[in-house]
Motif scaffolding. Structure first.
Motif, PDB file in Angstrom:
ATOM      1  N   ASP A 179       0.843  -1.174   0.072  1.00  0.00           N
ATOM      2  CA  ASP A 179       0.019  -0.086   0.075  1.00  0.00           C
ATOM      3  C   ASP A 179       0.812   1.268   0.009  1.00  0.00           C
ATOM      4  N   THR A 197      -0.180   4.311  -0.230  1.00  0.00           N
ATOM      5  CA  THR A 197      -0.678   5.847   0.207  1.00  0.00           C
ATOM      6  C   THR A 197       0.193   6.368   1.274  1.00  0.00           C
ATOM      7  N   SER A 209       3.836   8.578  -1.726  1.00  0.00           N
ATOM      8  CA  SER A 209       4.483   9.301  -2.991  1.00  0.00           C
ATOM      9  C   SER A 209       5.597  10.535  -2.629  1.00  0.00           C
ATOM     10  N   VAL A 262      -9.336  10.150  -6.749  1.00  0.00           N
ATOM     11  CA  VAL A 262      -7.858  10.258  -6.366  1.00  0.00           C
ATOM     12  C   VAL A 262      -7.127  10.498  -7.618  1.00  0.00           C
ATOM     13  N   GLN A 315      -2.131   4.466  -7.701  1.00  0.00           N
ATOM     14  CA  GLN A 315      -3.120   5.434  -6.984  1.00  0.00           C
ATOM     15  C   GLN A 315      -3.345   5.403  -5.818  1.00  0.00           C
ATOM     16  N   PRO A 316      -2.717   6.378  -4.722  1.00  0.00           N
ATOM     17  CA  PRO A 316      -2.887   6.332  -3.391  1.00  0.00           C
ATOM     18  C   PRO A 316      -4.511   5.791  -3.026  1.00  0.00           C
ATOM     19  N   GLY A 317      -4.492   5.307  -1.997  1.00  0.00           N
ATOM     20  CA  GLY A 317      -5.970   5.141  -1.262  1.00  0.00           C
ATOM     21  C   GLY A 317      -6.526   6.588  -1.121  1.00  0.00           C
ATOM     22  N   ASP A 341      -8.524   9.845   0.203  1.00  0.00           N
ATOM     23  CA  ASP A 341      -8.114  10.723   1.325  1.00  0.00           C
ATOM     24  C   ASP A 341      -9.002  10.819   2.547  1.00  0.00           C
ATOM     25  N   ARG A 353     -12.493   9.025   3.068  1.00  0.00           N
ATOM     26  CA  ARG A 353     -12.535   7.685   4.023  1.00  0.00           C
ATOM     27  C   ARG A 353     -13.848   8.161   5.104  1.00  0.00           C
ATOM     28  N   SER A 401      -4.098   1.413  -1.712  1.00  0.00           N
ATOM     29  CA  SER A 401      -3.906   1.856  -3.034  1.00  0.00           C
ATOM     30  C   SER A 401      -3.900   0.870  -4.048  1.00  0.00           C
ATOM     31  N   SER A 450      -2.602  -2.826  -4.657  1.00  0.00           N
ATOM     32  CA  SER A 450      -2.063  -3.363  -3.421  1.00  0.00           C
ATOM     33  C   SER A 450      -2.231  -4.984  -3.212  1.00  0.00           C
TER      34      SER A 450
END
Ligand code: D5M
Ligand code: FE
Ligand code: ZN
Length: 523
Positions: free
Chosen positions: A131, A133, A136, A361, A367-369, A371, A375, A387, A390
């Protein structure tokens, strides 16, 4: 209590902001007056409750708030109202069986659905790796491209260096003509020559070197599978002037044929889905509700995990003129609505989700999980948000989750018989062979250069799960189960215009103890 009663309880609790464990719903449904029971239970719940658990109901029962009938009605409806599995759904090479014929699950009986689901959280395990997230570091600068390619070549090259007697590009130039040579590099360019042969330029940290694949050699067929920037090794013979090498063999990082997947120690299942597209006019509300209802039935009692591989919502501004097909125009409202649909899923199912190209995103991969704000909106079910890509390991079974945008590219660039929308799992096989989920820079798939290449497949997964192309397909590649899940969106105008016929409203269910797949249809 018929199924529809259970579904009503779930949506009634959801409308009051509660998620519910299946067992809690079953217990409530079996009360003599489920409505009254629900009302009284809600009043006894602690204020910060998100999920109504079986013990909440039990406590209320013990307090005499709710009474259970001494005899429970037979629930013939359990089977009749469950959506019919569609045995014809088999787009993969693995056998597809209908829910009734899953070897290990108990035959659906007409027993009472008050039979508690034996969900023992202690037996579960769920671990996330890869992951990125919050990790970056990329700025899009030239140095980032250098770093990400170096890292890719280093890590995927290490799977090849032991197999060939390789030399750096610049050293090959200095070798005498006629020598046997080998090189490990990234594909820089593929061209056909005037006489129909192929010229493949490989690049390593020192420079580039041209390799010629003769059209009548057995390896010529592999050239059409190559994507720019993938890592491979070539072996061959240098020309007299050492300016070019004639290819005798090609090696891919690949999955070893002997790969033995891990399996769970007990009979437990995971539902693998993607592309929900809430907010689209084509989102299939009824199919999703039928799926969620089914998860509350005894037939789904072994489904303890739900993996969602991206495109939770339809998003805004993803494709030109997309707004004309939006049902919900505000992106946050779309996630609020998605959260309501998540609440229909039993509270005791563990959920893992990654974003896709329709999600809010960054589009570039990895791609990050989601924000914090998103969430928060999607918090009702306490899902693990990670992300794209993952890896999630469920009771020892590793599942590489990747949304799948690069599949469009694999399908566009490879010949029809090697990769097509009708057999999306076969396109996935190529990613496994390249040990990379999205090799090509500068094409259809947007990639963000990072210090590290998060898109390589370093460790062979037991299951590879993608979505995006809205087609259902699964099969095994060197014992790795590849599943592309369908979608929950009916055909859009765009899809109609390009003849994409989506597989909508299917849920592939994997037995984690055998890696067998069953497909449930809800539309
Ligand atoms: O895309 C679902 C599938 O449809 C995927 O194969 C891309 C393709 N698609 C859908 N809409 C478009 C447009 N407007 N242009 C190009 N390709 C498209 P998904 O992104 O999951 O909706
Ligand atoms: Fe999608
Ligand atoms: Zn997509």
């Amino acid at each position: 209590m018929p199924l529809e009663g259970q579904a009503r309880i779930v949506s009634e609790l959801a409308s009051r902001g509660y998620n519910a464990e299946r067992e809690a719903v079953t217990k409530l449904a079996s009360a003599p007056d489920p409505n009254a029971a629900l009302e009284s239970i809600v009043e006894t719940l602690p204020e910060d409750t998100l999920v109504v658990r079986a013990d909440h109901v039990e406590a209320a029962l013990a307090d005499g708030v709710v009474s259970t009938p001494s005899t429970t009605d037979a629930t013939d409806n359990t089977t009749s109202s469950a959506p019919e599995p569609d045995p014809s759904v088999s787009t993969g090479t693995s056998p597809t069986h209908s829910s009734g014929s899953v070897d290990r699950s108990p035959v659906e009986t007409k027993g009472s659905d008050t039979a508690a689901r034996s969900v023992d959280p202690a037996l579960r395990s769920l671990e996330i790796t890869g992951d990125m997230t919050g990790q970056s570091t990329g700025t899009g600068a030239y140095e980032d491209f250098v770093a990400v390619f170096r890292d890719r070549l280093e890590r995927l090259g290490s799977k090849l260096r032991g197999r060939v007697n390789h030399r750096p590009a610049t050293a090959i130039e200095d070798m005498p003509g006629g020598e046997e040579v080998a090189m490990v590099g990234l594909v820089n360019d593929v061209r056909s020559t005037a006489s129909g042969h192929w010229l493949v330029e490989l690049e390593d940290a020192t420079g580039t070197f041209p390799w010629l694949v003769m059209k009548d050699r057995e390896y010529a067929d592999l050239v059409e599978e190559l994507l720019c920037d993938e890592v491979l090794a070539m072996e061959g013979t240098l020309s007299g002037d050492s300016g070019i090498a004639f290819v005798d063999a090609m090696y891919f990082p690949d999955v070893p044929r002997t790969h033995q997947p891990s399996t769970a120690d007990r009979h437990v299942q995971a539902a693998l889905i993607s592309d929900v597209h809430v907010g689209s006019q084509e989102f299939m509300h009824d199919a999703w509700t039928a799926f969620a209802d089914w998860l509350h039935t005894e037939a789904a009692q072994h489904v303890e995990y739900l993996l969602i591989a991206g495109d939770m919502v339809e998003g805004v501004g993803v494709y030109p003129n997309q707004d004309e097909e939006l049902d919900i125009v505000d992106i946050y409202d779309q996630y609020e609505a998605f959260n309501e649909y998540l609440k229909l899923v039993p509270g005791d199912i563990e959920i893992v989700m990654i974003p896709g190209n329709h999600d809010a995103v960054r589009l570039a991969e990895p791609q990050p999980g989601f924000d914090e704000e998103l969430r928060e909106i999607m918090s009702a079910h306490d899902a693990q948000i990670v992300s794209n890509p993952s890896t999630v390991t469920l009771e020892g079974v590793s599942v590489l989750m990747y949304h799948g945008v690069s599949l469009d590219e694999v399908i566009a660039e490879l010949p029809e018989e090697k990769a097509s929308y009708d057999d999306p799992h076969k396109a996935m096989y190529h990613l496994l062979k390249k040990r990379h989920v999205a090799p090509q820079f500068g094409g259809h798939t947007r990639l963000a250069p990072e210090e590290r290449d998060y898109l390589t497949i370093d460790t062979v997964p037991d299951i590879f799960h993608t979505g995006h192309v809205h087609k259902l397909g699964f099969g095994k590649y060197h014992n790795v189960l590849a599943i592309n899940s369908g979608c929950w969106q009916a055909q859009t105008d765009f899809q109609k215009s390009v003849n994409i016929d989506p597989d909508s409203g299917y849920a592939p269910i994997v037995d984690l103890d055998t890696l067998d797949v069953t497909v449930q249809k809800f539309s």
